[in-house]
Design a protein around this motif. Structure first.
Motif, PDB file in Angstrom:
ATOM      1  N   SER A 253       0.815  -1.216   0.000  1.00 46.35           N
ATOM      2  CA  SER A 253       0.000   0.000   0.000  1.00 46.35           C
ATOM      3  C   SER A 253       0.850   1.268   0.000  1.00 46.35           C
ATOM      4  CB  SER A 253      -0.933   0.003   1.225  1.00 46.35           C
ATOM      5  OG  SER A 253      -0.184   0.090   2.438  1.00 46.35           O
ATOM      6  N   GLU A 254       2.145   1.118   0.276  1.00 44.24           N
ATOM      7  CA  GLU A 254       3.025   2.277   0.284  1.00 44.24           C
ATOM      8  C   GLU A 254       3.362   2.701  -1.146  1.00 44.24           C
ATOM      9  OE1 GLU A 254       3.967   3.991   2.856  1.00 44.24           O
ATOM     10  OE2 GLU A 254       3.089   2.695   4.387  1.00 44.24           O
ATOM     11  N   VAL A 255       3.368   3.989  -1.398  1.00 42.03           N
ATOM     12  CA  VAL A 255       3.649   4.505  -2.737  1.00 42.03           C
ATOM     13  C   VAL A 255       5.132   4.395  -3.066  1.00 42.03           C
ATOM     14  CG1 VAL A 255       3.588   6.549  -4.214  1.00 42.03           C
ATOM     15  CG2 VAL A 255       1.677   6.066  -2.647  1.00 42.03           C
ATOM     16  N   HIS A 256       5.970   4.682  -2.083  1.00 49.42           N
ATOM     17  CA  HIS A 256       7.401   4.729  -2.314  1.00 49.42           C
ATOM     18  C   HIS A 256       8.097   3.517  -1.715  1.00 49.42           C
ATOM     19  CE1 HIS A 256       7.033   8.826  -3.792  1.00 49.42           C
ATOM     20  NE2 HIS A 256       6.361   9.152  -2.690  1.00 49.42           N
ATOM     21  N   LEU A 257       9.084   3.011  -2.434  1.00 47.44           N
ATOM     22  CA  LEU A 257       9.914   1.939  -1.905  1.00 47.44           C
ATOM     23  C   LEU A 257      10.897   2.498  -0.884  1.00 47.44           C
ATOM     24  CD1 LEU A 257      10.930  -0.012  -5.147  1.00 47.44           C
ATOM     25  CD2 LEU A 257       9.490  -0.887  -3.300  1.00 47.44           C
ATOM     26  N   PRO A 258      11.131   1.792   0.215  1.00 43.22           N
ATOM     27  CA  PRO A 258      12.194   2.238   1.130  1.00 43.22           C
ATOM     28  C   PRO A 258      13.548   2.085   0.439  1.00 43.22           C
ATOM     29  CG  PRO A 258      11.336   0.088   1.782  1.00 43.22           C
ATOM     30  CD  PRO A 258      10.439   0.590   0.693  1.00 43.22           C
ATOM     31  N   PRO A 259      14.332   3.125   0.353  1.00 44.95           N
ATOM     32  CA  PRO A 259      15.595   3.063  -0.388  1.00 44.95           C
ATOM     33  C   PRO A 259      16.659   2.285   0.379  1.00 44.95           C
ATOM     34  CG  PRO A 259      15.376   5.186   0.666  1.00 44.95           C
ATOM     35  CD  PRO A 259      14.074   4.467   0.906  1.00 44.95           C
ATOM     36  N   PRO A 260      17.733   1.896  -0.309  1.00 47.07           N
ATOM     37  CA  PRO A 260      18.855   1.253   0.388  1.00 47.07           C
ATOM     38  C   PRO A 260      19.340   2.113   1.551  1.00 47.07           C
ATOM     39  CG  PRO A 260      19.141   1.068  -1.971  1.00 47.07           C
ATOM     40  CD  PRO A 260      17.952   1.965  -1.764  1.00 47.07           C
ATOM     41  N   GLY A 261      19.642   1.458   2.636  1.00 47.22           N
ATOM     42  CA  GLY A 261      20.072   2.167   3.839  1.00 47.22           C
ATOM     43  C   GLY A 261      18.959   2.426   4.823  1.00 47.22           C
ATOM     44  N   THR A 262      17.715   2.216   4.413  1.00 45.62           N
ATOM     45  CA  THR A 262      16.591   2.416   5.329  1.00 45.62           C
ATOM     46  C   THR A 262      16.726   1.504   6.541  1.00 45.62           C
ATOM     47  OG1 THR A 262      15.099   3.022   3.513  1.00 45.62           O
ATOM     48  CG2 THR A 262      14.076   2.303   5.579  1.00 45.62           C
ATOM     49  N   GLU A 263      16.606   2.061   7.718  1.00 41.45           N
ATOM     50  CA  GLU A 263      16.777   1.280   8.937  1.00 41.45           C
ATOM     51  C   GLU A 263      15.597   0.336   9.159  1.00 41.45           C
ATOM     52  OE1 GLU A 263      17.523   3.769  12.292  1.00 41.45           O
ATOM     53  OE2 GLU A 263      19.456   4.477  11.523  1.00 41.45           O
ATOM     54  N   ILE A 264      15.913  -0.835   9.696  1.00 38.63           N
ATOM     55  CA  ILE A 264      14.903  -1.842  10.017  1.00 38.63           C
ATOM     56  C   ILE A 264      14.865  -2.044  11.521  1.00 38.63           C
ATOM     57  CG2 ILE A 264      14.256  -4.277   9.752  1.00 38.63           C
ATOM     58  CD1 ILE A 264      15.607  -4.228   7.035  1.00 38.63           C
ATOM     59  N   ARG A 265      13.658  -2.179  12.054  1.00 40.06           N
ATOM     60  CA  ARG A 265      13.476  -2.476  13.471  1.00 40.06           C
ATOM     61  C   ARG A 265      12.375  -3.514  13.584  1.00 40.06           C
ATOM     62  NH1 ARG A 265       8.855  -0.002  15.065  1.00 40.06           N
ATOM     63  NH2 ARG A 265       8.100   1.690  13.757  1.00 40.06           N
ATOM     64  N   VAL A 266      12.229  -4.116  14.742  1.00 36.04           N
ATOM     65  CA  VAL A 266      11.155  -5.074  15.000  1.00 36.04           C
ATOM     66  C   VAL A 266       9.852  -4.318  15.191  1.00 36.04           C
ATOM     67  CG1 VAL A 266      10.323  -6.870  16.567  1.00 36.04           C
ATOM     68  CG2 VAL A 266      12.751  -6.754  15.978  1.00 36.04           C
ATOM     69  N   ALA A 267       8.800  -4.737  14.499  1.00 34.97           N
ATOM     70  CA  ALA A 267       7.545  -3.985  14.482  1.00 34.97           C
ATOM     71  C   ALA A 267       6.917  -3.868  15.855  1.00 34.97           C
ATOM     72  CB  ALA A 267       6.569  -4.638  13.506  1.00 34.97           C
ATOM     73  N   ASP A 268       7.068  -4.878  16.704  1.00 37.62           N
ATOM     74  CA  ASP A 268       6.401  -4.889  18.005  1.00 37.62           C
ATOM     75  C   ASP A 268       7.128  -4.064  19.057  1.00 37.62           C
ATOM     76  OD1 ASP A 268       4.478  -6.555  16.973  1.00 37.62           O
ATOM     77  OD2 ASP A 268       5.540  -8.386  17.551  1.00 37.62           O
ATOM     78  N   GLU A 269       8.280  -3.516  18.688  1.00 37.11           N
ATOM     79  CA  GLU A 269       9.023  -2.707  19.641  1.00 37.11           C
ATOM     80  C   GLU A 269       8.694  -1.232  19.451  1.00 37.11           C
ATOM     81  OE1 GLU A 269      13.150  -3.631  19.359  1.00 37.11           O
ATOM     82  OE2 GLU A 269      12.895  -5.708  20.021  1.00 37.11           O
ATOM     83  N   ASP A 270       9.191  -0.410  20.330  1.00 35.77           N
ATOM     84  CA  ASP A 270       8.953   1.032  20.271  1.00 35.77           C
ATOM     85  C   ASP A 270       9.421   1.606  18.941  1.00 35.77           C
ATOM     86  OD1 ASP A 270      10.045   3.973  20.836  1.00 35.77           O
ATOM     87  OD2 ASP A 270       8.459   3.519  22.298  1.00 35.77           O
ATOM     88  N   PRO A 271       8.639   2.527  18.336  1.00 37.46           N
ATOM     89  CA  PRO A 271       9.041   3.118  17.054  1.00 37.46           C
ATOM     90  C   PRO A 271      10.428   3.733  17.073  1.00 37.46           C
ATOM     91  CG  PRO A 271       6.773   3.693  17.566  1.00 37.46           C
ATOM     92  CD  PRO A 271       7.324   3.010  18.779  1.00 37.46           C
ATOM     93  N   ASP A 272      10.874   4.157  18.233  1.00 36.87           N
ATOM     94  CA  ASP A 272      12.220   4.703  18.343  1.00 36.87           C
ATOM     95  C   ASP A 272      13.203   3.669  18.890  1.00 36.87           C
ATOM     96  OD1 ASP A 272      11.404   7.241  17.461  1.00 36.87           O
ATOM     97  OD2 ASP A 272      10.670   7.731  19.472  1.00 36.87           O
ATOM     98  N   GLY A 273      12.809   2.386  18.769  1.00 33.69           N
ATOM     99  CA  GLY A 273      13.631   1.315  19.310  1.00 33.69           C
ATOM    100  C   GLY A 273      14.880   1.062  18.492  1.00 33.69           C
ATOM    101  N   ARG A 274      15.576   0.020  18.899  1.00 34.49           N
ATOM    102  CA  ARG A 274      16.891  -0.273  18.341  1.00 34.49           C
ATOM    103  C   ARG A 274      16.817  -0.655  16.871  1.00 34.49           C
ATOM    104  NH1 ARG A 274      17.990  -6.052  18.688  1.00 34.49           N
ATOM    105  NH2 ARG A 274      16.059  -7.099  19.345  1.00 34.49           N
ATOM    106  N   LYS A 275      17.832  -0.247  16.140  1.00 32.60           N
ATOM    107  CA  LYS A 275      17.986  -0.644  14.747  1.00 32.60           C
ATOM    108  C   LYS A 275      18.549  -2.059  14.713  1.00 32.60           C
ATOM    109  CE  LYS A 275      21.074   0.198  10.830  1.00 32.60           C
ATOM    110  NZ  LYS A 275      22.208   1.019  10.339  1.00 32.60           N
ATOM    111  N   ILE A 276      17.919  -2.943  13.924  1.00 30.01           N
ATOM    112  CA  ILE A 276      18.396  -4.324  13.847  1.00 30.01           C
ATOM    113  C   ILE A 276      18.875  -4.694  12.443  1.00 30.01           C
ATOM    114  CG2 ILE A 276      17.120  -5.152  15.832  1.00 30.01           C
ATOM    115  CD1 ILE A 276      15.826  -5.943  12.352  1.00 30.01           C
ATOM    116  N   GLY A 277      18.891  -3.724  11.525  1.00 29.47           N
ATOM    117  CA  GLY A 277      19.360  -4.000  10.173  1.00 29.47           C
ATOM    118  C   GLY A 277      19.048  -2.865   9.234  1.00 29.47           C
ATOM    119  N   PHE A 278      19.227  -3.108   7.941  1.00 26.71           N
ATOM    120  CA  PHE A 278      18.959  -2.072   6.946  1.00 26.71           C
ATOM    121  C   PHE A 278      18.696  -2.705   5.583  1.00 26.71           C
ATOM    122  CE2 PHE A 278      23.504  -2.818   7.152  1.00 26.71           C
ATOM    123  CZ  PHE A 278      23.902  -2.894   5.818  1.00 26.71           C
ATOM    124  N   ILE A 279      17.922  -1.982   4.778  1.00 22.79           N
ATOM    125  CA  ILE A 279      17.633  -2.384   3.402  1.00 22.79           C
ATOM    126  C   ILE A 279      18.912  -2.280   2.575  1.00 22.79           C
ATOM    127  CG2 ILE A 279      16.374  -1.780   1.291  1.00 22.79           C
ATOM    128  CD1 ILE A 279      14.489  -2.942   3.257  1.00 22.79           C
TER     129      ILE A 279
END
Length: 321
Positions: A253-279
């Protein structure tokens, strides 16, 4: 190098690492479907072409590369890496031997550094290393293609298709009879679908082969010594890589693709939670919709729901934790 095929109707130039060839020719999904059906071709003429000739070429390369190539059969395709002394990936080579010369295509702009390293390691071996990028263009024919290959052209055939080392002067004439052209975006979308890593996209300065699933396909575990082998053996026998490659299905449903380097976090954690990877690479696939490859920490649960920036993502395991 700027490809002459950018003058074909509908060609839109690619940007970034793939500058010099077409991103697409007006219809990304049509081009993807054509490749998936085994028709058309992809202009990869921006990639570097390196040759190694001489009677010692295979035994010499065997000492330098991660792959077992000392007895590489004529015409058999393989891939190999050059590692740093600490086991980090520096170069990726896609190889074939024609009986007198090893041909390799490499990432755009990396051939000069690769040749400098190879030249520094020649010593007394009877080998000749050459940059043939100005003379030869790489053209990809998808698996199942019945497009004719001109006589005398070196071909690297894999399960994913055939890579032709075509004389650059013949590129335009060959394109006229090779079927509909497909841009690099279509080629990349199918690469992502197949979970195939790419140097400079899925790699950074500290990537080791285990993280990307390159063990086996590009790294042989029962061959002699090469630079970086100690790290490969230690991780293989005693430990686990710190990160692992995953395939992501992104929220369509998102119009834009997340570009390379976009940070990944666990969905169930706080939105400002730890980064666990990247696109590392994102693409729009003609059947799967928006997809991506990403590097995440090894201990991230395989069933964890993820967020890539503001985009929900479901993961598929590529490299086991």
């Amino acid at each position: 190098m700027k490809s002459p095929l950018l003058s074909l109707p509908g060609a839109v130039p690619a940007e970034g690492a793939d500058e010099g060839v077409a991103a697409h020719y007006g219809d990304l999904f049509r081009e993807q479907r054509a490749l998936a059906d085994g028709t058309g071709f992809v202009d990869l003429s921006h990639r570097g072409v390196v040759t190694v000739s001489g009677p010692d070429r295979l035994s010499w390369l065997h000492l330098l590369l991660t792959q077992h190539v000392s007895e590489l059969p004529v015409g058999e395709a393989t891939e190999a890496l050059v590692l740093s002394a600490h086991g980090h990936i520096e170069h990726a080579l896609y190889l074939v031997d024609d009986g007198s010369t090893v041909w390799a295509h490499v990432e755009p702009g990396t051939q000069e550094a690769l040749i400098a390293y190879l030249e520094s390691m020649k010593f007394f071996y009877q080998v000749e290393v050459a940059d043939r990028t100005a003379d030869f263009a790489v053209v990809h024919l998808p698996a199942g293609s019945i497009t004719e290959v001109p006589d005398g052209v070196v071909v690297r055939e894999t399960a994913y298709g055939r890579d032709l080392f075509l004389p650059r002067a013949d590129l335009e004439a060959y394109a006229e009879k090779a079927g509909p052209p497909a841009g690099i975006l279509a080629h990349e979308a199918l690469r992502v679908e197949r979970h195939r890593p790419r140097l400079g996209f899925e790699t950074d300065h500290r990537t080791i082969p285990h993280e990307l699933g390159w063990i086996g396909s590009a790294v042989h575990l029962q061959k002699g010594c090469y630079r970086g082998q100690e790290t490969v053996a230690r991780v293989q026998n005693l430990g686990k890589p710190p990160r692992r490659l995953v395939f992501l299905h992104l929220d369509g449903s998102e119009v834009h693709l997340p570009p390379p380097g976009t940070e990944i976090r666990v969905a169930d954690e706080d939105p400002d939670g730890r980064k666990i990877g990247f696109i590392t690479t994102s693409a729009r696939h003609h059947e799967l919709g928006p997809v991506a490859l990403a590097l995440v920490k090894r201990n991230v649960p395989t069933d964890a729901r993820l967020m890539a920036g503001d985009t929900a993502a479901a993961q598929e395991t590529v490299v086991e934790p």
